[in-house]
Motif scaffolding. Sequence first.
Motif, PDB file in Angstrom:
ATOM      1  N   LEU A 131      55.603  37.648  50.944  1.00  0.00           N
ATOM      2  CA  LEU A 131      54.803  38.604  51.110  1.00  0.00           C
ATOM      3  C   LEU A 131      53.864  38.864  50.081  1.00  0.00           C
ATOM      4  CD1 LEU A 131      56.460  40.986  53.534  1.00  0.00           C
ATOM      5  CD2 LEU A 131      55.682  38.824  54.122  1.00  0.00           C
ATOM      6  N   ASN A 132      54.348  39.226  48.795  1.00  0.00           N
ATOM      7  CA  ASN A 132      53.363  39.544  47.684  1.00  0.00           C
ATOM      8  C   ASN A 132      52.990  38.382  47.081  1.00  0.00           C
ATOM      9  OD1 ASN A 132      54.411  42.451  48.118  1.00  0.00           O
ATOM     10  ND2 ASN A 132      56.186  42.219  46.615  1.00  0.00           N
ATOM     11  N   GLN A 133      53.599  37.279  46.836  1.00  0.00           N
ATOM     12  CA  GLN A 133      52.905  36.157  46.089  1.00  0.00           C
ATOM     13  C   GLN A 133      51.804  35.844  46.870  1.00  0.00           C
ATOM     14  OE1 GLN A 133      55.272  33.770  43.325  1.00  0.00           O
ATOM     15  NE2 GLN A 133      56.844  34.273  45.048  1.00  0.00           N
ATOM     16  N   THR A 134      51.928  35.826  48.107  1.00  0.00           N
ATOM     17  CA  THR A 134      51.078  35.127  49.056  1.00  0.00           C
ATOM     18  C   THR A 134      49.862  36.075  49.244  1.00  0.00           C
ATOM     19  OG1 THR A 134      52.449  34.111  50.444  1.00  0.00           O
ATOM     20  CG2 THR A 134      50.506  34.519  51.387  1.00  0.00           C
ATOM     21  N   VAL A 135      49.910  37.239  49.282  1.00  0.00           N
ATOM     22  CA  VAL A 135      48.701  38.090  49.497  1.00  0.00           C
ATOM     23  C   VAL A 135      47.960  37.922  48.038  1.00  0.00           C
ATOM     24  CG1 VAL A 135      47.895  40.765  49.161  1.00  0.00           C
ATOM     25  CG2 VAL A 135      49.675  40.009  50.973  1.00  0.00           C
ATOM     26  N   ASN A 136      48.538  38.038  46.988  1.00  0.00           N
ATOM     27  CA  ASN A 136      48.103  38.085  45.729  1.00  0.00           C
ATOM     28  C   ASN A 136      47.235  36.553  45.621  1.00  0.00           C
ATOM     29  OD1 ASN A 136      48.564  40.380  44.833  1.00  0.00           O
ATOM     30  ND2 ASN A 136      50.482  39.792  43.990  1.00  0.00           N
ATOM     31  N   ALA A 137      47.565  35.551  46.401  1.00  0.00           N
ATOM     32  CA  ALA A 137      46.781  34.318  46.189  1.00  0.00           C
ATOM     33  C   ALA A 137      45.785  34.097  47.058  1.00  0.00           C
ATOM     34  CB  ALA A 137      47.956  33.207  46.671  1.00  0.00           C
ATOM     35  N   ILE A 138      45.272  35.076  47.966  1.00  0.00           N
ATOM     36  CA  ILE A 138      44.047  35.021  48.609  1.00  0.00           C
ATOM     37  C   ILE A 138      42.879  35.673  48.180  1.00  0.00           C
ATOM     38  CG2 ILE A 138      43.235  35.654  51.073  1.00  0.00           C
ATOM     39  CD1 ILE A 138      46.462  35.632  51.982  1.00  0.00           C
ATOM     40  N   ARG A 139      41.848  35.160  48.370  1.00  0.00           N
ATOM     41  CA  ARG A 139      40.421  35.495  47.676  1.00  0.00           C
ATOM     42  C   ARG A 139      39.490  35.378  48.802  1.00  0.00           C
ATOM     43  NH1 ARG A 139      43.661  37.213  44.826  1.00  0.00           N
ATOM     44  NH2 ARG A 139      43.855  36.966  42.533  1.00  0.00           N
ATOM     45  N   LEU A 140      38.452  36.413  48.939  1.00  0.00           N
ATOM     46  CA  LEU A 140      37.297  36.051  49.588  1.00  0.00           C
ATOM     47  C   LEU A 140      35.989  36.429  48.764  1.00  0.00           C
ATOM     48  CD1 LEU A 140      36.138  35.788  52.604  1.00  0.00           C
ATOM     49  CD2 LEU A 140      35.894  38.303  52.645  1.00  0.00           C
ATOM     50  N   ARG A 141      35.086  35.348  48.937  1.00  0.00           N
ATOM     51  CA  ARG A 141      33.735  35.841  48.223  1.00  0.00           C
ATOM     52  C   ARG A 141      32.557  35.413  49.094  1.00  0.00           C
ATOM     53  NH1 ARG A 141      32.169  30.822  45.137  1.00  0.00           N
ATOM     54  NH2 ARG A 141      33.472  29.202  45.482  1.00  0.00           N
ATOM     55  N   ARG A 142      31.481  36.052  48.476  1.00  0.00           N
ATOM     56  CA  ARG A 142      30.160  35.675  49.479  1.00  0.00           C
ATOM     57  C   ARG A 142      29.531  34.635  48.438  1.00  0.00           C
ATOM     58  NH1 ARG A 142      25.861  40.049  51.231  1.00  0.00           N
ATOM     59  NH2 ARG A 142      24.225  38.582  51.943  1.00  0.00           N
ATOM     60  N   LEU A 143      29.076  33.526  49.216  1.00  0.00           N
ATOM     61  CA  LEU A 143      28.451  32.187  48.846  1.00  0.00           C
ATOM     62  C   LEU A 143      26.899  32.485  48.653  1.00  0.00           C
ATOM     63  CD1 LEU A 143      30.566  29.421  50.569  1.00  0.00           C
ATOM     64  CD2 LEU A 143      30.828  30.436  48.412  1.00  0.00           C
ATOM     65  N   SER A 144      26.330  33.347  49.503  1.00  0.00           N
ATOM     66  CA  SER A 144      24.782  33.354  49.284  1.00  0.00           C
ATOM     67  C   SER A 144      24.406  34.770  48.639  1.00  0.00           C
ATOM     68  CB  SER A 144      24.463  33.600  51.040  1.00  0.00           C
ATOM     69  OG  SER A 144      24.793  32.118  51.780  1.00  0.00           O
ATOM     70  N   PRO A 145      23.443  34.431  47.954  1.00  0.00           N
ATOM     71  CA  PRO A 145      22.646  35.574  47.356  1.00  0.00           C
ATOM     72  C   PRO A 145      22.112  36.535  48.120  1.00  0.00           C
ATOM     73  CG  PRO A 145      21.402  33.779  46.729  1.00  0.00           C
ATOM     74  CD  PRO A 145      22.595  33.005  47.334  1.00  0.00           C
ATOM     75  N   PRO A 146      22.127  37.831  47.748  1.00  0.00           N
ATOM     76  CA  PRO A 146      22.587  38.493  46.469  1.00  0.00           C
ATOM     77  C   PRO A 146      24.137  38.516  46.531  1.00  0.00           C
ATOM     78  CG  PRO A 146      21.725  40.053  47.689  1.00  0.00           C
ATOM     79  CD  PRO A 146      21.272  38.741  48.486  1.00  0.00           C
ATOM     80  N   GLY A 147      25.022  38.265  45.437  1.00  0.00           N
ATOM     81  CA  GLY A 147      26.183  38.385  45.583  1.00  0.00           C
ATOM     82  C   GLY A 147      26.689  39.962  45.832  1.00  0.00           C
TER      83      GLY A 147
END
Length: 595
Positions: free
Chosen positions: A487-503
């Motif tokens: 559970l812990n290692q998997t949560v820490n491996a997930i990221r979300l980011r916005r690709l389109s500006p503005p960031g």
Amino acid sequence: MNILSFWKSNMNNTVSYLLMIFCAHIYFSCKHLNSDTEKMLTLLPNDESPKVLSAIPGMGDTGLPRSQKIVILFDKPMNVNSCVQSFSIAPNTQGYFELTDYSLTFTPSTSWNYGTYTYTLTKNCESKSGSDLREIQSASFSIGEAGTAGSYPALSEVLIHTGTTEGCNGDSPTQSNLLSDSLTNVCMGTPIGNTIIFRFSRPMDKQATMAALVFSPSLMGSYTWISDTVLRVLPDFPFVYKTRIHFNLSTQSTDVQGIKLQAPVSGSFYVGTGNLLPVISSLTLKADTLSNCLQGVAASADLTTTAIANACLGNPTSNPIRITFSRAMNQIQTQASITISPNLTGTYSWSTDNRSLTFVPDVKLSYGTRYTVSVGTGAVTVDRVYVEAASIYSFAAGGRANEAPTVQAIGVASQGCATSLPGTGNALGGNWLSGHCFWDHTLPLLSASAYQFRAGDSGSGSIGSSASCADSNTDNFRIIFSNYMDLNQTVNAIRLRRLSPPGTILQLASWNWEDCQSSYPYGCRVINLIFSELEASCNGSSAFGNASTLGDFNLLRSDDTQSGYPFYMITVDTTARDVLQVPLSSSFHFSMEAK
């Protein structure tokens, strides 16, 4: 001696006696009696010629044994050399003579053949005084019965069992004649050995016939005459599957009268029914929940019919592996042909019928390890029938074996995306209202615009306005993994980011797991992710989760923007690991459009 012989042998004395009486009455005419008697006797037969007193066999004797001797007795001492030279027999037969002054005995060098013979002794057989035999001695006799003269014994049929596996192992297998049919479905045994029956046209010489019968490959077995015309051959072991066996019966085979087969007989058959091949009937071990395994009440599973991914590590201290064969096995050779990988030490024991072998490991099995059980071609039955091919089986102990975890499906909570493995996607993608996930591992990845979600923050929130800042599940992402994850290692491996500006600045605000296992080593397969953007209205302009604003659990609403804008990417890197600490097979990247 008969009267005539007696008279002939005493004829001189009788004549002399009669003449003397006659001369007594006529004295004056008998002055020269002796000379006249001699002159008179010269007119009678020569009594010096030897005669045959008796001869065995006699003319017409039949049914004589093959050891019969020819014996001739004389009334006078004979010149044995002249008699041997005067003796002949047809058909010509080799032999030797036993001689005395008054007898000649002929003994054949080998036993007579059955049939008719004629022997002859000519007048050249002389007495020691030089007189020829008075009469030719000749007689015909028969060894055995003469009824079969001019004919030959024959092999009428050769019977062997054929059929299907069920027929060969049944109560009444089919008997087929290999002299008249090409047999390619001969049984290995019925059920142990496959009896071969040789049937002849008339009574045979048993020893000569058995010596004349040869098999190729060599066949060990018992030979039994169940009658004078029927020979039964019972092999010591079943026939080898998929082999051709030949037989040859040479002309040294004779009937009881010594008459040989007219020509050799040969034939062959193919063992095409593998009815006695040993197979693995079952390969069982305990496979159940952790609780049942620890309590010793786990259910058994058969690896020959079931894929086992939850074998007990112990039940509770060990998990015996039991291999059951269809037939009784040779313990030493079969046990030597069995391997388990990774290697396990332990003890082996056999059932009393030699059909089941049980292996008890010395230690518990290792969680998540895949074990392979192999039974090689050296496994053989007690009657020397080998398995046709090697068998390989595998099982996982305690759970899925060391297969690297992957992302199996992805979607948002508002969809009909599953909350347990497996999830189902759509080849065309979909939006936040679809009845399925965005994607699953069986589908190709499409462009970001094919997958659309709706952000939950409408921009109308205000400080202290909890209702407008409530979580919306249209932007809560759901990821389904193939394995139970740490559970812990998997949560820490997930990221979300916005690709389109503005960031924007994004943060994981909350998460929860589903599809979890309640037993060791635990872990879950489905994670629900709730992200927040600092720029969202409920977060104000200071910090995430400000106490005065109650925080925000939504992304920034953007349905009023132009098509194809904005795009987000969610990433799971390889620091995500399953409960066995096996990392994700590769980083996962998934792009979507917010609408």
